[in-house]
Scaffold this motif. Structure first.
Motif, PDB file in Angstrom:
ATOM      1  N   ILE B  11       0.726  -1.364   0.214  1.00  0.00           N
ATOM      2  CA  ILE B  11      -0.239   0.000   0.062  1.00  0.00           C
ATOM      3  C   ILE B  11       0.946   1.045   0.330  1.00  0.00           C
ATOM      4  CG2 ILE B  11      -1.685   1.398   1.070  1.00  0.00           C
ATOM      5  CD1 ILE B  11      -3.263  -1.157   2.221  1.00  0.00           C
ATOM      6  N   ASN B  12       2.327   1.247   0.519  1.00  0.00           N
ATOM      7  CA  ASN B  12       2.946   2.326   0.470  1.00  0.00           C
ATOM      8  C   ASN B  12       3.702   2.281  -0.449  1.00  0.00           C
ATOM      9  OD1 ASN B  12       2.864   3.514   3.550  1.00  0.00           O
ATOM     10  ND2 ASN B  12       3.318   1.786   4.126  1.00  0.00           N
ATOM     11  N   ILE B  13       4.145   1.616  -1.135  1.00  0.00           N
ATOM     12  CA  ILE B  13       4.280   1.800  -2.861  1.00  0.00           C
ATOM     13  C   ILE B  13       3.601   2.022  -3.803  1.00  0.00           C
ATOM     14  CG2 ILE B  13       5.396   0.265  -5.081  1.00  0.00           C
ATOM     15  CD1 ILE B  13       6.490  -1.013  -2.651  1.00  0.00           C
ATOM     16  N   TYR B  14       2.858   1.918  -3.769  1.00  0.00           N
ATOM     17  CA  TYR B  14       1.176   2.514  -4.430  1.00  0.00           C
ATOM     18  C   TYR B  14       0.763   3.702  -3.782  1.00  0.00           C
ATOM     19  CZ  TYR B  14       1.873  -1.618  -7.462  1.00  0.00           C
ATOM     20  OH  TYR B  14       2.195  -2.773  -8.313  1.00  0.00           O
ATOM     21  N   ALA B  15       1.096   3.421  -2.688  1.00  0.00           N
ATOM     22  CA  ALA B  15       0.261   5.398  -2.451  1.00  0.00           C
ATOM     23  C   ALA B  15       1.306   6.247  -2.541  1.00  0.00           C
ATOM     24  CB  ALA B  15       0.278   5.453  -1.272  1.00  0.00           C
ATOM     25  N   LEU B  16       2.500   5.930  -2.958  1.00  0.00           N
ATOM     26  CA  LEU B  16       3.742   6.969  -3.419  1.00  0.00           C
ATOM     27  C   LEU B  16       3.289   7.077  -4.804  1.00  0.00           C
ATOM     28  CD1 LEU B  16       7.175   6.073  -2.060  1.00  0.00           C
ATOM     29  CD2 LEU B  16       5.688   8.633  -1.573  1.00  0.00           C
ATOM     30  N   LEU B  17       3.051   5.998  -5.357  1.00  0.00           N
ATOM     31  CA  LEU B  17       2.721   5.511  -6.946  1.00  0.00           C
ATOM     32  C   LEU B  17       1.615   6.843  -7.409  1.00  0.00           C
ATOM     33  CD1 LEU B  17       3.977   2.110  -8.236  1.00  0.00           C
ATOM     34  CD2 LEU B  17       5.332   4.197  -8.793  1.00  0.00           C
ATOM     35  N   ALA B  18       0.294   6.499  -6.479  1.00  0.00           N
ATOM     36  CA  ALA B  18      -0.231   7.586  -6.726  1.00  0.00           C
ATOM     37  C   ALA B  18      -0.353   8.589  -6.912  1.00  0.00           C
ATOM     38  CB  ALA B  18      -2.193   6.480  -5.454  1.00  0.00           C
ATOM     39  N   LEU B  19       0.492   9.018  -5.332  1.00  0.00           N
ATOM     40  CA  LEU B  19       0.097  10.666  -4.940  1.00  0.00           C
ATOM     41  C   LEU B  19       0.808  11.304  -6.107  1.00  0.00           C
ATOM     42  CD1 LEU B  19       0.785  10.543  -1.287  1.00  0.00           C
ATOM     43  CD2 LEU B  19      -1.003  11.411  -2.820  1.00  0.00           C
ATOM     44  N   SER B  20       2.432  10.694  -6.348  1.00  0.00           N
ATOM     45  CA  SER B  20       3.240  10.972  -7.824  1.00  0.00           C
ATOM     46  C   SER B  20       2.828  11.619  -9.134  1.00  0.00           C
ATOM     47  CB  SER B  20       4.207  10.691  -8.065  1.00  0.00           C
ATOM     48  OG  SER B  20       4.301   9.334  -8.575  1.00  0.00           O
ATOM     49  N   LEU B  21       1.365  10.350  -9.508  1.00  0.00           N
ATOM     50  CA  LEU B  21       0.876  10.330 -10.474  1.00  0.00           C
ATOM     51  C   LEU B  21      -0.359  11.865 -10.143  1.00  0.00           C
ATOM     52  CD1 LEU B  21       0.180   9.758 -13.453  1.00  0.00           C
ATOM     53  CD2 LEU B  21      -1.117   7.851 -12.549  1.00  0.00           C
ATOM     54  N   ASN B  22      -0.847  11.880  -9.104  1.00  0.00           N
ATOM     55  CA  ASN B  22      -2.274  12.993  -9.110  1.00  0.00           C
ATOM     56  C   ASN B  22      -1.170  14.276  -9.101  1.00  0.00           C
ATOM     57  OD1 ASN B  22      -4.003  13.978  -7.641  1.00  0.00           O
ATOM     58  ND2 ASN B  22      -3.506  14.425  -5.787  1.00  0.00           N
ATOM     59  N   LEU B  23      -0.164  14.469  -9.204  1.00  0.00           N
ATOM     60  CA  LEU B  23       0.195  15.559  -9.521  1.00  0.00           C
ATOM     61  C   LEU B  23       0.137  16.061 -10.285  1.00  0.00           C
ATOM     62  CD1 LEU B  23       1.727  17.925  -7.289  1.00  0.00           C
ATOM     63  CD2 LEU B  23       3.702  17.486  -8.973  1.00  0.00           C
ATOM     64  N   LEU B  24       0.311  14.811 -11.727  1.00  0.00           N
ATOM     65  CA  LEU B  24      -0.300  15.464 -13.113  1.00  0.00           C
ATOM     66  C   LEU B  24      -1.134  15.464 -13.548  1.00  0.00           C
ATOM     67  CD1 LEU B  24       2.738  13.642 -14.860  1.00  0.00           C
ATOM     68  CD2 LEU B  24       2.766  15.379 -14.971  1.00  0.00           C
TER      69      LEU B  24
END
Lengths: 293, 289
Positions: B11-24
């Motif tokens: 969950i932590n790994i995907y949360a980071l992916l999701a949060l960074s893509l969210n910026l875009l």
């Protein structure tokens, strides 16, 4: 050796072109980025497989039933997925994402029913024809003939019939078309059914040639997209040129580099075209920044 | 208990992916299908630096971030002029090319064989070895990065990005350099996407290119489409839901072979439903319209 590779590239190109012509027909008139074209492609191959291999229908009825069924599925996808979104006048990205969602759901349903492994429709070695030093399998010859036939038919429809004029009018200005008293929904039905049939023909031919698995759809629709961009968005026939060009380039890549880099080369080509010539080979100069989003 | 910690790590790994893509996607309004490429670049660059050149964990993490940011310029500078579908296509092309390089450049990446025996992260002389310590370690990094992304999102910079999302022409009329800002947002997102890549490699101790495919990019995108974008809660909701979904299916007694496909059917259908009826996702701010 080189001649054989180029001929093989041309045949592959014909197959790409069929998918691309369908994709382009839909994209140019409705501006729907039809990712689910890949799902239609996979579905066609599996419907045909079910009728022909599992239920043991004759070849011709199985083919006709597949194409008819797929045409109807194309129309249904438009009716229930894209039209409600198009009516909201929303961003095309919403339609693109929904289409992607449909693609994912469909191929996984297919995988759940038929399994993920490759299915072979015609066991054994196919009959071949040789022309001088060049050898073609029967199915390769049929692929080229189907391409010529369907491409010709599409060109005649587009340029010699009222229907074609309507389709081209919708490409140029959908709003004006409804002002002229033509229902755009009718045109959409035609475009989606015709486009799906093109994909279905390519899918069945490809399945007969090399077999199929649920994941072939993604490559097919992506190559089709690349072909449409190379040929020129807005020009229906451009997709055929783009497809054949892509097929030839990929065989040259096999000759010069290795078959493993085919995907990378196709997409490098896509990016180069998007950056330097977004209107495609045949397109009129029009800056992409200016096209509506 | 290890099972729970394993899920928390994922969950932590995907949360980071999701949060960074969210910026875009959520802030700038750019749909990108190349996030798994940067995730993979992070994993491969740090792994190769650690294993071939003997870098420590922290230097290789930093190098992976820098590599990912630099590579983001290769695609962002030429293609961010493109709008709508064309930008999505360009990012998709980049994703396919990066995967192809990871898969085919066998001399360096070992291609489909993958890289086994990746060392566990060692920070300040302590090796992070058990699943529990990894969970704590990754949690700290995720909180740090998540906090930074939150601050970026709420900074004046984040607000300008939102103005691009809402009305690009108005933002340009107010004197904002739209392309420049998009390039920056893309670079930041790529840099942050490399971090979970590094953490994933250190956690699994094995990587191969199949973790960084186009479908993985689609999966990351679907997380934030379903959860919602434009704020912090949306991507987090999406991550928790999408990571727990296959586990839920397992508890329902579905065989693994079918569950993998079932999970994808569910998330495909979820995307369709969300786009049609809930364009802001479950708890997002930005409505896709």
């Amino acid at each position: 050796m080189l001649a054989q590779l180029l001929v093989n590239g041309f045949v592959t190109g014909c197959s790409y072109s069929l998918v691309a012509l369908g994709f382009g027909l839909i994209y140019n008139t409705t501006r729907v980025f039809h990712f689910a074209h890949g799902a239609v492609y996979v579905l066609s191959a599996y419907v045909f497989y079910t009728l022909w291999n599992i239920l043991n229908w004759q070849f011709a009825p199985a083919l006709v039933a597949t194409l008819t069924g797929i045409a109807i599925i194309g129309i249904l996808i438009d009716q229930f997925l894209y039209q409600p979104l198009a009516n909201r006048k929303g961003s095309p990205l919403v339609q693109m994402l929904s289409s992607l969602g449909l693609y994912i759901a469909t191929i996984n349903v297919v995988a759940m029913i038929f399994g993920n492994e490759t299915k072979v429709l015609v066991p054994g070695i196919q009959p071949t024809y040789s022309f001088g030093t060049i050898i073609l399998t029967q199915i390769q010859v049929v692929t080229v003939l189907s391409f010529i036939l369907l491409f010709g038919a599409l060109a005649i429809i587009l340029h010699k019939t009222n229907l074609g004029i309507t389709i081209r009018a919708m490409r140029d200005d959908p709003d004006l078309l409804s002002v002229m008293g033509v229902n755009p929904r009718t045109v959409r039905c035609v475009v989606f059914s015709l486009g799906s049939v093109f994909a279905a023909v390519a899918a069945v031919l490809n399945a007969l040639d090399v077999g199929m698995d649920p994941n072939t759809g993604l490559g097919a629709v992506l190559n089709g997209t690349v072909a449409v961009i190379i040929g020129g968005v807005g020009i229906f026939e451009g997709a055929a040129l783009g497809g054949i060009f892509l097929g030839l380039i990929q065989s040259l890549a096999i000759w010069q580099v290795s078959a493993r880099w085919q995907d990378a080369i196709a997409f490098l080509l896509l990016i180069l075209f998007l950056i330097f010539r977004p209107e495609g080979v045949l397109g009129l100069r029009r800056r992409t920044e200016e096209t509506s989003t | 208990m290890n099972y729970v910690f394993h899920i928390m790590v994922m969950i932590n790994i995907y949360a980071l992916l999701a949060l960074s893509l969210n910026l875009l996607v959520g802030y700038t309004g750019l749909l990108s299908l190349s996030h798994a490429a940067f995730y993979g670049i992070g994993a491969y660059v740090s792994t190769l630096l650690m294993m071939k050149l003997g870098f420590g964990f922290i230097p290789s993490l930093l190098a992976a971030i820098v590599a990912s940011v630099l590579l983001s310029f290769v695609i962002s500078i030429p293609s961010l002029r493109l709008k709508g579908d064309y930008f999505v296509l360009a990012s998709l092309g980049f994703q396919v090319i990066v995967f192809s390089v990871l898969y085919n450049w066998v001399d360096v990446t070992r291609g489909p064989y993958g890289i086994p025996g990746i060392p566990q992260p060692e920070v300040l002389g302590v090796t992070v070895s058990s699943i529990f310590t990894y969970f704590v370690f990754i949690g700290v990094i995720a909180l740090l990065c998540g906090g930074m992304l939150y601050l970026i999102g709420n900074s004046p910079f984040g607000r300008i990005l939102k103005s691009i999302r809402e009305d690009e022409i108005a933002a340009a009329a107010l004197g904002k350099n739209i392309t420049g800002l998009k390039v920056k947002a893309f670079a930041i997102a790529a840099g942050f996407a490399a971090v979970p890549g590094v953490l994933f490699a250190g956690y699994m101790q094995y990587i191969d290119p199949t973790s960084f495919t186009l479908m993985e990019s689609v999966f990351i995108l679907s997380i934030i489409i379903i959860g919602g974008t434009g704020n912090i809660t949306g991507p987090l909701t999406g991550t928790v839901l999408m990571i727990l979904l296959p586990e839920g299916l397992r508890f329902l007694g579905m065989p693994d072979a079918i569950a993998a496909n079932m999970r994808q059917v569910i998330y495909g259908l979820l995307i369709i439903v969300i786009m049609r009826y809930l364009p802001q996702g479950i708890s997002g701010e930005y409505r896709f319209e």
